[in-house]
Motif scaffolding. Sequence first.
Motif, mmCIF file in Angstrom:
data_model
loop_
_atom_site.group_PDB
_atom_site.id
_atom_site.type_symbol
_atom_site.label_atom_id
_atom_site.label_comp_id
_atom_site.label_asym_id
_atom_site.label_seq_id
_atom_site.Cartn_x
_atom_site.Cartn_y
_atom_site.Cartn_z
ATOM 1 N N ARG A 1 0.840 -1.191 0.000
ATOM 2 C CA ARG A 1 0.000 0.000 0.000
ATOM 3 C C ARG A 1 0.880 1.246 0.000
ATOM 4 O O ARG A 1 1.776 1.376 0.847
ATOM 5 N N LEU A 2 0.614 2.161 -0.925
ATOM 6 C CA LEU A 2 1.284 3.453 -0.976
ATOM 7 C C LEU A 2 0.321 4.497 -0.424
ATOM 8 O O LEU A 2 -0.749 4.730 -0.985
ATOM 9 N N LEU A 3 0.689 5.121 0.690
ATOM 10 C CA LEU A 3 -0.166 6.078 1.374
ATOM 11 C C LEU A 3 0.199 7.493 0.952
ATOM 12 O O LEU A 3 1.319 7.949 1.189
ATOM 13 N N VAL A 4 -0.732 8.182 0.332
ATOM 14 C CA VAL A 4 -0.520 9.553 -0.139
ATOM 15 C C VAL A 4 -0.897 10.501 0.997
ATOM 16 O O VAL A 4 -2.074 10.622 1.355
ATOM 17 N N VAL A 5 0.112 11.192 1.562
ATOM 18 C CA VAL A 5 -0.097 12.043 2.730
ATOM 19 C C VAL A 5 0.013 13.520 2.369
ATOM 20 O O VAL A 5 -0.633 14.371 2.979
ATOM 21 N N GLY A 6 0.856 13.851 1.396
ATOM 22 C CA GLY A 6 1.040 15.255 1.044
ATOM 23 C C GLY A 6 1.987 15.408 -0.124
ATOM 24 O O GLY A 6 2.456 14.413 -0.709
ATOM 25 N N PHE A 7 2.307 16.662 -0.431
ATOM 26 C CA PHE A 7 3.091 16.965 -1.630
ATOM 27 C C PHE A 7 4.099 18.066 -1.330
ATOM 28 O O PHE A 7 4.100 19.124 -1.958
ATOM 29 N N THR A 8 4.981 17.825 -0.355
ATOM 30 C CA THR A 8 5.944 18.864 0.001
ATOM 31 C C THR A 8 6.919 19.154 -1.139
ATOM 32 O O THR A 8 7.545 20.222 -1.153
#
Length: 324
Positions: free
Chosen positions: A232-239
């Motif tokens: 699973r790849l968890l998308v948390v943000g885009f810093t």
Amino acid sequence: MRAAQVSKLDGPESIEVVDIPEPASYPDGVVIDVHAAGVAFPDVLMTRGLYQMKPDLPFVVGGEVAGVVRSAPEGAHVAAGDRVVALTMLGNAIAEVAVTPTQMVFRLPDNVSLEAGAGILFNDLTVHFCLRNRGRLAPGETVLVHGAAGGIGTSTLRMAAALGAGRVVAVVSTEEKAAVARANGATDVVLTDGWLAAVKELTGGRGVDIVLDPVGGDRFTDSIRSLAPAGRLLVVGFTAGEIPTVKVNRLLLKNVEVVGAAWGEWVLTHPGYLQEQWAEVEPLLAAGKIAPPRPALYPLDQAAAAVASLDNRTATGKVVVTLR
């Protein structure tokens, strides 16, 4: 009271320390004398008007505090004199006094300082949500985290083993940040340059079970490649600034998932979830199974520099502004 305020949307440099009236209390509000306030990447975006939540100008920066209760409603679970951590969510934190609803306030374990406490809620509860809820972390699984020397990254390193991970791989950009990752509990550290090959070698070609990614950008496709079957790849943000896209045939061929993990949105739509999280995280903190954060501390007069350190990526670990 003194507070760090934004009156124009020109980035972190526009933050000014000003004298403003103390916030008014309300029937279910807890009044807190703030000793320290946490800083997170949404604060950077908000100073430019780029976050999805856009408070009216002027606004006070920050979303989490640690301090001592001045007053609380009758029958509340906290009382005057209690050491607490609290969420103000978006805004109204980096100030000498904060008022927030009782359900956003939590007693701080005695073994955690107020300065460290200011770095717990936003990042640690985000990571708890990611690994427990969205990532479905199973005992013994391998977790990889990008931006591992940052706030979310070090929180993942501090918490993953206590939540069941068997191995925690940190991806960092420099040897200095590698040292930060190791100090926060990484079992393995790899540098950004050539990280995918290094991870494949570390795992004997199998890959990792969970990737927690607060960075986004051009490493996203390689994050999918790094996953083990059913990973699973968890998308948390885009810093990194760039919002990546995914070719879904990669998900099909590898039987893997890309999962959104927006903790703040979940909290707003699931009443009682914060209390469920704290009921699990607080005992682990109190028992020392999760180490408290070791934040980078800035005085209130340097609040602009504190927020800018996240913007220019010089920050390591959690950034906290001290007020008392």
